[in-house]
Design a protein around this motif. Sequence first.
Motif, PDB file in Angstrom:
ATOM      1  N   ALA A 134       5.801  16.549  32.686  1.00  0.00           N
ATOM      2  CA  ALA A 134       6.852  17.046  32.159  1.00  0.00           C
ATOM      3  C   ALA A 134       8.144  17.230  33.405  1.00  0.00           C
ATOM      4  CB  ALA A 134       6.819  18.479  31.546  1.00  0.00           C
ATOM      5  N   LEU A 135       7.421  17.404  34.565  1.00  0.00           N
ATOM      6  CA  LEU A 135       8.468  17.727  35.713  1.00  0.00           C
ATOM      7  C   LEU A 135       8.561  16.491  36.520  1.00  0.00           C
ATOM      8  CD1 LEU A 135       7.311  21.401  36.953  1.00  0.00           C
ATOM      9  CD2 LEU A 135       9.368  20.504  35.619  1.00  0.00           C
ATOM     10  N   GLY A 136       7.590  15.541  36.250  1.00  0.00           N
ATOM     11  CA  GLY A 136       7.919  14.043  37.158  1.00  0.00           C
ATOM     12  C   GLY A 136       7.267  14.175  38.403  1.00  0.00           C
ATOM     13  N   LEU A 137       6.276  15.270  38.674  1.00  0.00           N
ATOM     14  CA  LEU A 137       5.642  15.236  40.037  1.00  0.00           C
ATOM     15  C   LEU A 137       5.023  13.987  40.582  1.00  0.00           C
ATOM     16  CD1 LEU A 137       4.516  19.072  39.524  1.00  0.00           C
ATOM     17  CD2 LEU A 137       6.674  18.321  40.378  1.00  0.00           C
ATOM     18  N   GLY A 138       4.350  13.373  39.769  1.00  0.00           N
ATOM     19  CA  GLY A 138       3.840  12.176  40.345  1.00  0.00           C
ATOM     20  C   GLY A 138       2.722  12.439  41.257  1.00  0.00           C
ATOM     21  N   LEU A 139       1.844  13.472  40.459  1.00  0.00           N
ATOM     22  CA  LEU A 139       0.823  13.824  41.419  1.00  0.00           C
ATOM     23  C   LEU A 139      -0.316  12.587  41.547  1.00  0.00           C
ATOM     24  CD1 LEU A 139       0.479  17.501  40.472  1.00  0.00           C
ATOM     25  CD2 LEU A 139       1.581  16.547  42.394  1.00  0.00           C
ATOM     26  N   LYS A 140      -1.050  12.373  42.470  1.00  0.00           N
ATOM     27  CA  LYS A 140      -2.197  11.341  42.660  1.00  0.00           C
ATOM     28  C   LYS A 140      -3.284  12.102  42.155  1.00  0.00           C
ATOM     29  CE  LYS A 140      -0.566   8.903  46.479  1.00  0.00           C
ATOM     30  NZ  LYS A 140      -0.839   8.649  48.017  1.00  0.00           N
ATOM     31  N   PRO A 141      -4.030  11.311  41.076  1.00  0.00           N
ATOM     32  CA  PRO A 141      -5.072  11.853  40.347  1.00  0.00           C
ATOM     33  C   PRO A 141      -6.315  12.242  41.435  1.00  0.00           C
ATOM     34  CG  PRO A 141      -4.396   9.952  39.326  1.00  0.00           C
ATOM     35  CD  PRO A 141      -3.389   9.910  40.343  1.00  0.00           C
TER      36      PRO A 141
END
Length: 148
Positions: free
Chosen positions: A74-81
């Motif tokens: 939702a926030l577009g954080l783009g966290l790496k799995p």
Amino acid sequence: MTDRAARFAAAYALLRVAADLGDHWIQSDHQAVTKGQHDENEGQSSRAGRLACTAHVATYTATQALVLAAGSRALGLGLKPSRVIAALALSAGTHWWADRRIHLKALAEATGKGNFYTLGGPLGGNYALDQAFHHFVETIAAAVATSK
């Protein structure tokens, strides 16, 4: 504010709200009452304590994973799995360690907080130290989740 700082703040907020949900709403009454049991205490079972704690940590971690994934999207954080998995593993492992109670009690005693740990019964000092420990680890987990 840097992009990393904003991502860290968002990840921490997501982990914190998920932790409150997992600890206070998702955790069953049985898990809450049983997870700290040890054979050394009359009428208790270490096995029952370990099983209840493991079940609690599984739902706690699933809650953190769902909230972090939804919030990241939702926030577009783009966290790496891979970073998220490492953060959740850290949170889960330390949560289990603390929630078995004897380890956190020993840490409190070793750091001169033994009297505070027993202050006010089960929702007194030991609960405050438990939550402070979890907040500390969630801060590190948020840093892990948002690292490049």
